[in-house]
Design an enzyme around this catalytic site. Sequence first.
Site, short mmCIF file in Angstrom:
data_model
loop_
_atom_site.label_atom_id
_atom_site.label_comp_id
_atom_site.label_asym_id
_atom_site.label_seq_id
_atom_site.Cartn_x
_atom_site.Cartn_y
_atom_site.Cartn_z
N ASP A 70 -11.72 1.77 -11.14
CA ASP A 70 -11.08 1.95 -12.44
C ASP A 70 -11.67 0.93 -13.41
OD1 ASP A 70 -9.27 3.62 -11.08
OD2 ASP A 70 -8.00 1.90 -10.60
N ASP A 76 -4.85 -6.25 -17.83
CA ASP A 76 -4.87 -6.35 -16.36
C ASP A 76 -5.41 -7.71 -15.97
OD1 ASP A 76 -4.77 -3.61 -16.84
OD2 ASP A 76 -5.75 -3.15 -14.95
N GLU A 99 -4.65 -6.56 -6.33
CA GLU A 99 -5.27 -5.25 -6.41
C GLU A 99 -6.57 -5.28 -7.23
OE1 GLU A 99 -5.79 -1.23 -8.11
OE2 GLU A 99 -4.24 -2.41 -9.12
N GLU A 100 -6.69 -6.25 -8.11
CA GLU A 100 -7.87 -6.34 -8.98
C GLU A 100 -9.05 -7.07 -8.35
OE1 GLU A 100 -8.26 -4.77 -11.69
OE2 GLU A 100 -6.20 -4.12 -12.07
N ASP A 121 0.03 -6.38 -7.39
CA ASP A 121 -0.68 -5.47 -8.29
C ASP A 121 -0.30 -5.95 -9.69
OD1 ASP A 121 -1.69 -3.47 -9.84
OD2 ASP A 121 -0.83 -1.81 -8.70
N LEU A 123 -0.89 -5.32 -12.92
CA LEU A 123 -0.41 -4.43 -14.00
C LEU A 123 -0.65 -2.99 -13.60
CD1 LEU A 123 1.05 -5.42 -16.41
CD2 LEU A 123 -1.05 -5.38 -17.72
N ASP A 124 0.31 -2.45 -12.88
CA ASP A 124 0.18 -1.08 -12.39
C ASP A 124 0.49 -0.09 -13.52
OD1 ASP A 124 -0.13 0.56 -9.84
OD2 ASP A 124 1.65 1.40 -10.76
N GLU A 285 1.09 -1.46 -3.42
CA GLU A 285 2.03 -0.52 -4.03
C GLU A 285 3.02 0.04 -3.01
OE1 GLU A 285 -1.32 1.78 -5.61
OE2 GLU A 285 -0.56 1.44 -7.63
P1 AFP Z 1 -3.49 2.89 -13.01
O1 AFP Z 1 -2.98 1.48 -12.78
O2 AFP Z 1 -4.96 3.01 -12.79
O3 AFP Z 1 -3.04 3.47 -14.31
O4 AFP Z 1 -2.87 3.78 -11.84
C1 AFP Z 1 -1.51 3.93 -11.79
C2 AFP Z 1 -1.14 4.47 -10.46
O5 AFP Z 1 -1.67 3.72 -9.42
C3 AFP Z 1 0.36 4.58 -10.32
O6 AFP Z 1 1.08 3.67 -11.10
C4 AFP Z 1 0.66 5.99 -10.73
O7 AFP Z 1 1.83 6.48 -10.15
C5 AFP Z 1 -0.56 6.74 -10.29
O8 AFP Z 1 -1.62 5.80 -10.31
C6 AFP Z 1 -0.88 7.86 -11.22
O9 AFP Z 1 -1.97 8.54 -10.74
P2 AFP Z 1 -2.43 9.93 -11.41
O10 AFP Z 1 -3.00 9.57 -12.75
O11 AFP Z 1 -3.46 10.44 -10.47
O12 AFP Z 1 -1.25 10.81 -11.51
#
Ligand code: AFP
Length: 340
Positions: A70, A76, A99-100, A121, A123-124, A285
């Site tokens: 990503d 982040d 996670e980073e 993690d 900043l999820d 997560e």
């Molecule tokens: P990001 O941190 O890259 O935005 O990912 C968020 C995540 O890990 C989690 O928080 C979400 O539930 C999931 O990904 C969303 O994934 P999709 O975009 O594939 O639905």
Amino acid sequence: MISQVPKASKLMTLERHIIEGERHHPEATGKLSGLLHGLSLAAKLVWREVTKAGLVNILGTTDRMNISGDVVKKLDEFADQTIYRAMDHGGDLCVMASEENEDLLHIPANYPQGKYVLLYDPLDGSGNIDANITIGTIFSVYQRVTPSGMATLEDVLQEGYKQVAAGYILFGSSMMFVYCTGHGVHGFTLDPSVGEFLLSHEDIRIPQRGPVYSLNQGNFNRWEPNMQRYIGHLQEEDAKTGRPYSLRYVGSMVADIHRTLLYGGIYCYPGDAKNPSGKLRLMYENNPMSYIVENAGGAASDGRRRILDLKPTALHERTPLFIGSTEEVRMAEEFLAGKR
Ligand code: AFP
């Protein structure tokens, strides 16, 4: 006449709650409390930047990719570094992993080593930052298992049931700190006027059922037939079992699981033809969220096995996730096993 004052819930700060929690552990050294304090400080610093997002030039992407491929957002990075800096010197931890970052984050040699391991993690849901949508930090704590010296992967790659604490911080319309040390799941909301987290959700219990499902339905054609049949079942009309269920999906795990915890239902990130293990990381997560949800009376599974029983094999491994109300998770497992 004396007016009837409504019974207020107790006025309790996060700090006080953490200290009182030590009473469950007469052998406690105060190190876990110190660690949780450090995290709450880091959370406030991250929140300060999150609320400035859009006002200062902190949004947007850096040119770096994280190890999951990503693009890393500047926030982040800020969150990642802030948590590390808040936690590296307290003498509570022997190692961290984020996670980073691809590798373990060791404690600098000039600081004391502690007995705990922190995974986070930072900043999820960061894909949502630019749209001002709820994001969050997730954390997980273990006891170290190696006797001394520099901590190793063995200290970090432990089954989720061995966690001694886990929690998440939700950056939404308000900021919340939700945590568990094995004695209930408790939520605190930041009162920005006094800078304190105040107990707002004591002993959260997830409903055993809930007619809401949460997942990225755009992946439908990549799912195995049993998964497709399961979602088809939830969409059928049947008043007796409360179907069709409603679909709610933010795409930010902390937001989606927080809602599931409070209202019931199920959150899923299944494996699919493109990503057989799904998207979510076990250590950062799935394990912490499963610990929280189980301690609130819910369940969490990879579709066949309890998430907290899985033996991790790598720092950044992924697993499918089905988490939420116990009856909903069991129903998903039955469909995936072809029993329904
Ligand atoms: P990001 O941190 O890259 O935005 O990912 C968020 C995540 O890990 C989690 O928080 C979400 O539930 C999931 O990904 C969303 O994934 P999709 O975009 O594939 O639905």
